[in-house]
Write a protein that holds these residues in place. Structure first.
Motif: not given
Lengths: 255, 273
Positions: B183, B186-187, B190, B269
């Protein structure tokens, strides 16, 4: 009354020593199966802390949370996992409570996997489709990312995810405060429908008396971490006993 | 601009693959490749139609050696990343997620690593590793350059840990490992991708310095060795070996750095929401 959830003299404290903030003070309440219990109060009065303590995201300083006659604080790992199925949570912020980089259906499958619900992925996908239908969303939308949905749709997804575990109690922490008024009504309707069809009980945390009056059977008014008044919603709102409840009612704008 | 850089990176990557092919071919056939063959009749030939980038002091074709240099640079960049990035990501996740004593220990560990002068530390590790050559370079660079990434990942995880979606995941009964790696990770991917594209050229640069100082690659045409040998005759006007190697190094580092910036812009993001 045989309560589903009993909270006894619960205290929640943040920090230590002189800096400690006593967020919840000696709170006791009881929720019956299939009941929508309202918890109202202004921002910072300890509503969310109480909710967190109930679902054991925050360990209380003292007091007990009793669920189906069992003390929640004494649960071991596997009992806690079962408890996580029985009591679920919907947050205020539907934008923040979904993992941004995961398709919403996969997020639900993830939960099903952890709790070993469904035999294989195909079965779990089917379950996701059913859940989406239950909360009024198109099943094929499950394979989209959270940012492709509106606030109300996201809140429906959060509810679907919570329902995936077939809980008996849903702690809804300001579930409609971040939504437009027209969307609020739809979500409230959905909650009421879930109560009626599944016998789901709710702890409905809100600062909006109008909403609480609409949906709740009983209500507790919280002020500075304490519950100052509790009773059937009609009594508390139409005939408030405590000064703070009166102030809260006066603060509701009338048109 | 980003597309030009991407093109350059692809070009270098293809060169590296071609170089590896040539290297393997000669290894299997068990013959000395042309870029290693000494031919004193041809030494120090300026760039011309046969040797486009001239020849070096032992009569070897500079262009062929340059391509082999790309191969080595890529190997160093990729293998050191494969060592450093997992260490940095795993320790950073653990520190950020669990906090407390785990965090204290990991912060102590990376502070200790960070307090030692980088190049000296790398050289020390490379010296300790038995046998000279690339293994020492890989371990030296790999084991010392995870600190920056670890710090970044730790900070990002700490920030994400407090977000509602992580709280929700906890309330849903998901385990710590699943929350961390499925969870949260992946955030913050970058951060890892950008770090990779920025540390890749840094690793290549470090390898060049190590080889230049004689602690890196031995017997293979690394850019560092080429610069080292070219510098001897530079003052006599033998400019080509130095020039072409430096241009290649400059372009590779520049392309990766600009691509890293572009990737960050594209992947963060917060920037494209």
């Amino acid at each position: 009354m045989n309560g589903l959830l009993k909270v006894e003299k619960l205290n929640v404290v943040y920090g230590h020593g002189e800096d400690a903030v006593h967020a919840v003070k000696d709170v006791s309440l009881e929720i019956a199966p299939g009941e929508i219990f309202g918890l109202v109060g202004e921002s910072g009065c300890g509503k969310s802390s109480l909710g967190k303590a109930i679902i054991r995201l925050k360990i209380p300083a003292s007091g007990k949370v009793v669920f189906k006659e069992n003390d929640v604080s004494k649960f071991n790992r596997s009992e806690l996992k079962t408890y996580r199925q029985e009591v679920q949570l919907v947050f205020q912020d539907p934008y923040g409570s979904l993992t941004p980089r995961m398709k919403v259906g996969n997020a639900i499958i993830d939960v099903l996997e952890v709790h070993r619900i469904g035999k294989n992925t195909a079965e779990r996908r089917e379950r996701v489709a059913e859940l989406f239908e239950d909360v009024g969303l198109e099943p094929e939308w499950a394979w989209r990312y959270p940012h492709e949905f509106s606030g109300g749709q996201r809140q429906r997804i959060c509810i679907a995810r919570a329902l995936a575990l077939k809980p008996d109690l849903l702690v809804a922490d300001e579930p409609v405060s971040a939504l437009d008024v027209s969307v609020q009504a739809d979500i409230l309707e959905l909650l009421e429908e879930l109560r009626a069809t599944r016998g789901l009980a709710f702890l409905f945390v809100s600062h909006d008396l109008a909403v609480v009056r609409n949906i709740c059977a009983r209500v507790a008014v919280m002020f500075n971490g304490e519950i100052v008044e509790t009773g059937p919603v009609a009594d508390v709102i139409d005939n408030p006993q405590h000064d703070y409840t009166r102030q809260l009612l006066d603060a509701v704008p009338s048109f | 601009m980003a597309m030009v850089c991407l093109g350059l990176v692809i070009f270098f990557t293809l060169l590296a693959i071609y170089g590896e092919g040539v290297y393997r071919y000669h290894e299997i056939k068990d013959i000395t490749p042309a870029y290693q063959m000494t031919d004193l009749d041809k030494m120090y030939q300026p760039p011309g139609s046969i040797h486009w980038m001239g020849t070096d002091g032992l009569g070897r074709d500079v262009m062929a050696r340059l391509v082999q240099g790309v191969r080595i640079a890529y190997k160093v960049g990729i293998i050191t990343s494969l060592i450093a990035i997992p260490i940095g990501v795993i320790l950073g996740c653990l520190a950020g997620f669990f906090g407390g004593k785990v965090d204290d220990f990991i912060v102590w560990l990376y502070s200790t690593f960070a307090s030692m002068p980088g190049l000296l530390f790398i050289l020390a590790i490379a010296m300790v590793v038995p046998g000279k050559g690339l293994l020492g370079v890989y371990l030296g660079i790999g084991l010392t350059t995870w600190v920056g990434l670890c710090r970044l990942v730790r900070g990002e995880v700490m920030k994400h840990k407090e977000q509602t979606y992580v709280q929700a995941a906890k309330a849903l009964g998901l385990g710590s490992g699943r929350i961390m790696f499925k969870h949260i990770l992946p955030n913050i991917s970058h951060v890892i991708i950008v770090t990779f594209s920025l540390r890749f050229p840094a690793a290549v640069g470090t390898e060049v310095i190590m080889s230049f100082l004689g602690i890196g690659v031995q017997g293979e045409p690394s850019w560092g060795l080429m610069i080292d040998s070219a510098r001897m005759r530079l003052w006599q006007g033998m400019w080509w070996e130095m020039t072409f190697v430096t241009i290649a190094l400059f372009l590779l580092v520049l392309a990766f750095n600009l691509l890293g910036d572009a990737l960050r812009d594209a992947l963060d993001p917060r920037l494209n929401d």
